[in-house]
Design a protein around this motif. Structure first.
Motif, mmCIF file in Angstrom:
data_model
loop_
_atom_site.group_PDB
_atom_site.id
_atom_site.type_symbol
_atom_site.label_atom_id
_atom_site.label_comp_id
_atom_site.label_asym_id
_atom_site.label_seq_id
_atom_site.Cartn_x
_atom_site.Cartn_y
_atom_site.Cartn_z
ATOM 1 N N ARG A 31 0.946 -1.226 0.074
ATOM 2 C CA ARG A 31 0.150 0.040 0.000
ATOM 3 C C ARG A 31 0.865 1.237 -0.012
ATOM 4 N NH1 ARG A 31 -2.907 -2.844 3.790
ATOM 5 N NH2 ARG A 31 -2.188 -1.671 5.401
ATOM 6 N N LEU A 32 1.883 1.310 0.719
ATOM 7 C CA LEU A 32 2.855 2.343 0.869
ATOM 8 C C LEU A 32 3.538 2.675 -0.522
ATOM 9 C CD1 LEU A 32 4.257 2.082 4.613
ATOM 10 C CD2 LEU A 32 2.927 3.879 3.726
ATOM 11 N N ARG A 35 0.993 3.997 -2.918
ATOM 12 C CA ARG A 35 0.766 5.613 -2.625
ATOM 13 C C ARG A 35 1.962 6.314 -3.042
ATOM 14 N NH1 ARG A 35 -3.284 8.322 -2.669
ATOM 15 N NH2 ARG A 35 -3.634 9.879 -0.981
ATOM 16 N N GLN A 38 1.781 6.572 -6.838
ATOM 17 C CA GLN A 38 0.561 7.651 -7.110
ATOM 18 C C GLN A 38 1.287 9.007 -6.961
ATOM 19 O OE1 GLN A 38 -2.593 4.882 -5.164
ATOM 20 N NE2 GLN A 38 -3.468 6.806 -5.571
ATOM 21 N N MET A 39 2.094 9.259 -5.789
ATOM 22 C CA MET A 39 2.562 10.688 -5.710
ATOM 23 C C MET A 39 3.357 10.965 -6.559
ATOM 24 S SD MET A 39 2.936 10.594 -1.760
ATOM 25 C CE MET A 39 1.825 11.319 -0.485
ATOM 26 N N LEU A 89 -4.272 11.393 -6.501
ATOM 27 C CA LEU A 89 -4.132 11.638 -5.172
ATOM 28 C C LEU A 89 -5.445 11.575 -4.325
ATOM 29 C CD1 LEU A 89 -1.617 14.654 -5.283
ATOM 30 C CD2 LEU A 89 -0.988 12.185 -5.244
ATOM 31 N N PRO A 91 -8.301 9.076 -3.248
ATOM 32 C CA PRO A 91 -8.314 7.458 -3.255
ATOM 33 C C PRO A 91 -9.608 7.172 -3.793
ATOM 34 C CG PRO A 91 -7.905 8.284 -0.913
ATOM 35 C CD PRO A 91 -7.955 9.635 -1.921
ATOM 36 N N SER A 94 -8.659 7.625 -7.707
ATOM 37 C CA SER A 94 -7.343 7.097 -8.319
ATOM 38 C C SER A 94 -7.423 6.128 -9.353
ATOM 39 C CB SER A 94 -6.350 6.553 -7.132
ATOM 40 O OG SER A 94 -7.075 5.677 -6.546
ATOM 41 N N ILE A 134 -1.700 0.752 -11.148
ATOM 42 C CA ILE A 134 -2.585 1.655 -10.019
ATOM 43 C C ILE A 134 -4.404 1.281 -10.274
ATOM 44 C CG2 ILE A 134 -3.281 3.996 -9.653
ATOM 45 C CD1 ILE A 134 -0.303 4.954 -10.099
ATOM 46 N N ARG A 138 -6.181 -0.302 -7.306
ATOM 47 C CA ARG A 138 -7.468 0.638 -6.869
ATOM 48 C C ARG A 138 -8.629 0.313 -7.396
ATOM 49 N NH1 ARG A 138 -4.843 1.983 -2.395
ATOM 50 N NH2 ARG A 138 -2.968 3.415 -2.685
#
Length: 153
Positions: A31-32, A35, A38-39, A89, A91, A94, A134, A138
């Motif tokens: 998950r990290l 994320r 995505q960033m 960004l 959720p 995404s 992604i 997601r």
């Protein structure tokens, strides 16, 4: 030996559970990492891709003039990229943002091949890979978005 699993929020972790949503340490790392990806993509689309178009940087303006799209096309693509960067960004958005940006990258690939002779055609294809990851990871958020749109919380 296999990695021990902890119960997920809605039951136990099974073979059909998506790793990025499990309660294991591996799932938390996934998950990290997702994320972070995505960033990074959001920063890329906002600053390296959309910003030059939105401020009419000479390099971007020249490309769009060569394509025959002019400033209207340049600003339109810039706004779409910026909207996609912001949505990456959020959720619940995404997955939809990743699919939309992937579609934009397919168009960029076709344009690179047909108008510019394939000079930078690999770039959009490379960007589609993390966007597809992604979108897939997601995908349950997209189901939540459908429920929100339909009015069922």
């Amino acid at each position: 030996m296999s990695e021990p699993t902890l119960p997920a929020t809605a039951g136990t972790v099974t073979a059909g559970t998506v790793i990025a949503e499990s309660a294991t340490a591996r799932g938390r790392r996934a998950r990290l990492g997702l994320r972070g990806l995505q960033m990074m993509l959001a920063l890329f689309y906002a600053f390296a891709s959309a910003l030059p178009k939105l401020i009419a940087h000479p390099s971007a303006a020249e490309m769009f003039d060569e394509m025959g799209w002019g400033s209207a096309g340049m600003y339109s693509i810039g706004v779409l990229e910026l909207a996609g960067a912001v949505a990456l960004l959020i959720p619940v958005l995404s997955s939809v943002a990743a699919v939309s940006l992937s579609a934009l990258m397919v168009g960029a690939f076709v344009t690179q091949v047909t108008v510019f002779g394939g000079e930078n055609a690999a770039t959009p294809l490379i960007l589609i890979i993390p966007l597809a990851l992604i979108a897939w990871a997601r995908r349950r958020d997209a189901a939540g978005l459908r429920r929100l749109v339909r009015g069922r919380s």
